[in-house]
Design a protein around this motif. Structure first.
Motif, PDB file in Angstrom:
ATOM      1  N   LYS A   1       0.861  -1.188   0.000  1.00  0.00           N
ATOM      2  CA  LYS A   1       0.000   0.000   0.000  1.00  0.00           C
ATOM      3  C   LYS A   1       0.894   1.233   0.000  1.00  0.00           C
ATOM      4  CE  LYS A   1      -3.912  -2.291   1.294  1.00  0.00           C
ATOM      5  NZ  LYS A   1      -4.727  -2.808   0.281  1.00  0.00           N
ATOM      6  N   SER A   2       0.366   2.324  -0.512  1.00  0.00           N
ATOM      7  CA  SER A   2       1.043   3.612  -0.398  1.00  0.00           C
ATOM      8  C   SER A   2      -0.032   4.679  -0.270  1.00  0.00           C
ATOM      9  CB  SER A   2       1.960   3.876  -1.602  1.00  0.00           C
ATOM     10  OG  SER A   2       1.193   4.046  -2.773  1.00  0.00           O
ATOM     11  N   SER A   3       0.396   5.893   0.011  1.00  0.00           N
ATOM     12  CA  SER A   3      -0.570   6.966   0.226  1.00  0.00           C
ATOM     13  C   SER A   3      -0.204   8.182  -0.610  1.00  0.00           C
ATOM     14  CB  SER A   3      -0.592   7.342   1.706  1.00  0.00           C
ATOM     15  OG  SER A   3      -1.556   8.328   1.939  1.00  0.00           O
ATOM     16  N   CYS A   4      -1.208   8.773  -1.226  1.00  0.00           N
ATOM     17  CA  CYS A   4      -1.049  10.008  -1.985  1.00  0.00           C
ATOM     18  C   CYS A   4      -1.850  11.088  -1.249  1.00  0.00           C
ATOM     19  CB  CYS A   4      -1.582   9.825  -3.404  1.00  0.00           C
ATOM     20  SG  CYS A   4      -1.670  11.366  -4.349  1.00  0.00           S
ATOM     21  N   PRO A   5      -1.267  12.260  -1.039  1.00  0.00           N
ATOM     22  CA  PRO A   5      -1.958  13.294  -0.275  1.00  0.00           C
ATOM     23  C   PRO A   5      -3.316  13.696  -0.860  1.00  0.00           C
ATOM     24  CG  PRO A   5       0.325  13.927  -0.665  1.00  0.00           C
ATOM     25  CD  PRO A   5       0.072  12.669  -1.441  1.00  0.00           C
ATOM     26  N   TRP A   6      -3.467  13.629  -2.177  1.00  0.00           N
ATOM     27  CA  TRP A   6      -4.750  14.074  -2.740  1.00  0.00           C
ATOM     28  C   TRP A   6      -5.601  12.953  -3.326  1.00  0.00           C
ATOM     29  CZ3 TRP A   6      -6.413  14.246  -7.902  1.00  0.00           C
ATOM     30  CH2 TRP A   6      -5.460  13.941  -8.866  1.00  0.00           C
ATOM     31  N   LYS A   7      -4.998  11.809  -3.648  1.00  0.00           N
ATOM     32  CA  LYS A   7      -5.797  10.700  -4.202  1.00  0.00           C
ATOM     33  C   LYS A   7      -6.210   9.687  -3.137  1.00  0.00           C
ATOM     34  CE  LYS A   7      -2.876   9.700  -7.545  1.00  0.00           C
ATOM     35  NZ  LYS A   7      -1.804  10.522  -8.007  1.00  0.00           N
ATOM     36  N   GLY A   8      -5.437   9.562  -2.085  1.00  0.00           N
ATOM     37  CA  GLY A   8      -5.770   8.621  -1.023  1.00  0.00           C
ATOM     38  C   GLY A   8      -4.834   7.425  -0.986  1.00  0.00           C
ATOM     39  N   GLN A   9      -5.340   6.307  -0.468  1.00  0.00           N
ATOM     40  CA  GLN A   9      -4.522   5.103  -0.322  1.00  0.00           C
ATOM     41  C   GLN A   9      -4.553   4.274  -1.598  1.00  0.00           C
ATOM     42  OE1 GLN A   9      -5.675   2.133   2.608  1.00  0.00           O
ATOM     43  NE2 GLN A   9      -3.531   1.609   2.906  1.00  0.00           N
ATOM     44  N   ALA A  10      -3.369   3.942  -2.087  1.00  0.00           N
ATOM     45  CA  ALA A  10      -3.237   3.092  -3.274  1.00  0.00           C
ATOM     46  C   ALA A  10      -2.978   1.658  -2.841  1.00  0.00           C
ATOM     47  CB  ALA A  10      -2.090   3.575  -4.160  1.00  0.00           C
ATOM     48  N   SER A  11      -3.606   0.744  -3.551  1.00  0.00           N
ATOM     49  CA  SER A  11      -3.343  -0.683  -3.400  1.00  0.00           C
ATOM     50  C   SER A  11      -2.643  -1.152  -4.665  1.00  0.00           C
ATOM     51  CB  SER A  11      -4.651  -1.444  -3.214  1.00  0.00           C
ATOM     52  OG  SER A  11      -5.292  -1.044  -2.030  1.00  0.00           O
ATOM     53  N   TYR A  12      -1.984  -2.295  -4.578  1.00  0.00           N
ATOM     54  CA  TYR A  12      -1.165  -2.777  -5.691  1.00  0.00           C
ATOM     55  C   TYR A  12      -1.492  -4.218  -6.047  1.00  0.00           C
ATOM     56  CZ  TYR A  12       1.644   1.399  -5.016  1.00  0.00           C
ATOM     57  OH  TYR A  12       2.058   2.702  -4.931  1.00  0.00           O
ATOM     58  N   LEU A  13      -1.153  -4.569  -7.269  1.00  0.00           N
ATOM     59  CA  LEU A  13      -1.153  -5.947  -7.743  1.00  0.00           C
ATOM     60  C   LEU A  13       0.213  -6.210  -8.347  1.00  0.00           C
ATOM     61  CD1 LEU A  13      -4.596  -5.984  -9.580  1.00  0.00           C
ATOM     62  CD2 LEU A  13      -4.047  -7.172  -7.452  1.00  0.00           C
ATOM     63  N   SER A  14       0.651  -7.437  -8.302  1.00  0.00           N
ATOM     64  CA  SER A  14       1.878  -7.834  -8.988  1.00  0.00           C
ATOM     65  C   SER A  14       1.506  -8.458 -10.321  1.00  0.00           C
ATOM     66  CB  SER A  14       2.661  -8.836  -8.135  1.00  0.00           C
ATOM     67  OG  SER A  14       3.078  -8.228  -6.934  1.00  0.00           O
TER      68      SER A  14
ATOM     69  N   ASP B   1       4.266  -5.532  -7.444  1.00  0.00           N
ATOM     70  CA  ASP B   1       3.648  -4.217  -7.209  1.00  0.00           C
ATOM     71  C   ASP B   1       3.657  -3.310  -8.447  1.00  0.00           C
ATOM     72  OD1 ASP B   1       3.641  -5.219  -4.587  1.00  0.00           O
ATOM     73  OD2 ASP B   1       5.542  -4.219  -4.125  1.00  0.00           O
ATOM     74  N   ALA B   2       3.524  -3.879  -9.629  1.00  0.00           N
ATOM     75  CA  ALA B   2       3.634  -3.106 -10.871  1.00  0.00           C
ATOM     76  C   ALA B   2       2.332  -2.424 -11.282  1.00  0.00           C
ATOM     77  CB  ALA B   2       4.117  -4.006 -12.010  1.00  0.00           C
ATOM     78  N   VAL B   3       1.230  -2.792 -10.648  1.00  0.00           N
ATOM     79  CA  VAL B   3      -0.082  -2.228 -10.961  1.00  0.00           C
ATOM     80  C   VAL B   3      -0.604  -1.547  -9.701  1.00  0.00           C
ATOM     81  CG1 VAL B   3      -2.424  -2.759 -11.753  1.00  0.00           C
ATOM     82  CG2 VAL B   3      -0.513  -4.218 -12.469  1.00  0.00           C
ATOM     83  N   TRP B   4      -1.145  -0.337  -9.842  1.00  0.00           N
ATOM     84  CA  TRP B   4      -1.744   0.289  -8.673  1.00  0.00           C
ATOM     85  C   TRP B   4      -3.122   0.829  -8.984  1.00  0.00           C
ATOM     86  CZ3 TRP B   4       1.825   3.376 -11.293  1.00  0.00           C
ATOM     87  CH2 TRP B   4       1.430   4.676 -11.600  1.00  0.00           C
ATOM     88  N   PHE B   5      -3.905   0.972  -7.913  1.00  0.00           N
ATOM     89  CA  PHE B   5      -5.264   1.484  -8.055  1.00  0.00           C
ATOM     90  C   PHE B   5      -5.714   2.099  -6.730  1.00  0.00           C
ATOM     91  CE2 PHE B   5      -5.510  -2.884  -6.680  1.00  0.00           C
ATOM     92  CZ  PHE B   5      -6.513  -2.904  -5.727  1.00  0.00           C
ATOM     93  N   TYR B   6      -6.710   2.949  -6.826  1.00  0.00           N
ATOM     94  CA  TYR B   6      -7.307   3.600  -5.656  1.00  0.00           C
ATOM     95  C   TYR B   6      -8.722   3.077  -5.508  1.00  0.00           C
ATOM     96  CZ  TYR B   6      -3.324   6.706  -5.890  1.00  0.00           C
ATOM     97  OH  TYR B   6      -2.046   7.201  -5.898  1.00  0.00           O
ATOM     98  N   ALA B   7      -8.932   2.179  -4.570  1.00  0.00           N
ATOM     99  CA  ALA B   7     -10.255   1.572  -4.380  1.00  0.00           C
ATOM    100  C   ALA B   7     -11.281   2.613  -3.944  1.00  0.00           C
ATOM    101  CB  ALA B   7     -10.173   0.446  -3.356  1.00  0.00           C
ATOM    102  N   GLU B   8     -10.856   3.541  -3.110  1.00  0.00           N
ATOM    103  CA  GLU B   8     -11.744   4.604  -2.635  1.00  0.00           C
ATOM    104  C   GLU B   8     -11.001   5.935  -2.692  1.00  0.00           C
ATOM    105  OE1 GLU B   8     -13.686   3.736   1.078  1.00  0.00           O
ATOM    106  OE2 GLU B   8     -13.864   1.618   0.547  1.00  0.00           O
ATOM    107  N   PRO B   9     -10.878   6.523  -3.911  1.00  0.00           N
ATOM    108  CA  PRO B   9     -10.138   7.783  -4.017  1.00  0.00           C
ATOM    109  C   PRO B   9     -10.825   8.908  -3.250  1.00  0.00           C
ATOM    110  CG  PRO B   9     -11.231   7.254  -6.091  1.00  0.00           C
ATOM    111  CD  PRO B   9     -11.421   6.083  -5.185  1.00  0.00           C
TER     112      PRO B   9
END
Length: 93
Positions: free
Chosen positions: A41-54, A64-72
């Motif tokens: 997981k990582s965090s962006c100040p304006w988009k929120g928490q990012a989750s990843y897929l390999s 961790d090459a794919v990322w998405f924001y489940a709840e931006p």
């Protein structure tokens, strides 16, 4: 647009949204047979928490090459239900 890694198209769509220089593909465009779990997981100040897929293609793993924001967060709705790529994934027309 196509997302390619290890000489394999892992996502393809004419409907991408560019945010901060990254093409976000519809989540439905991602070929799930090439993805593997990641708990990163990582965090962006304006988009929120990012989750990843390999990615797992032809026996090779790209963690961790794919990322998405489940709840931006509010203001980042453009990335909802979309995925983006890095770590050597090429995005081409």
């Amino acid at each position: 647009m196509k997302a390619i890694w290890n000489n394999t198209v892992i996502a393809e769509s004419d409907d991408t949204v560019v945010v901060e220089g990254n093409h976000y593909f519809p989540a439905t465009a991602l070929k799930r047979e090439f993805t593997a779990f990641s708990n990163h997981k990582s965090s962006c100040p304006w988009k929120g928490q990012a989750s990843y897929l390999s990615l797992l293609v032809k026996g090779e793993m790209n963690p961790d090459a794919v990322w998405f924001y489940a709840e931006p967060r509010s203001g980042a709705e453009a990335v909802k239900d979309r995925v983006a790529f890095w770590k050597g994934v090429q995005v081409v027309e």
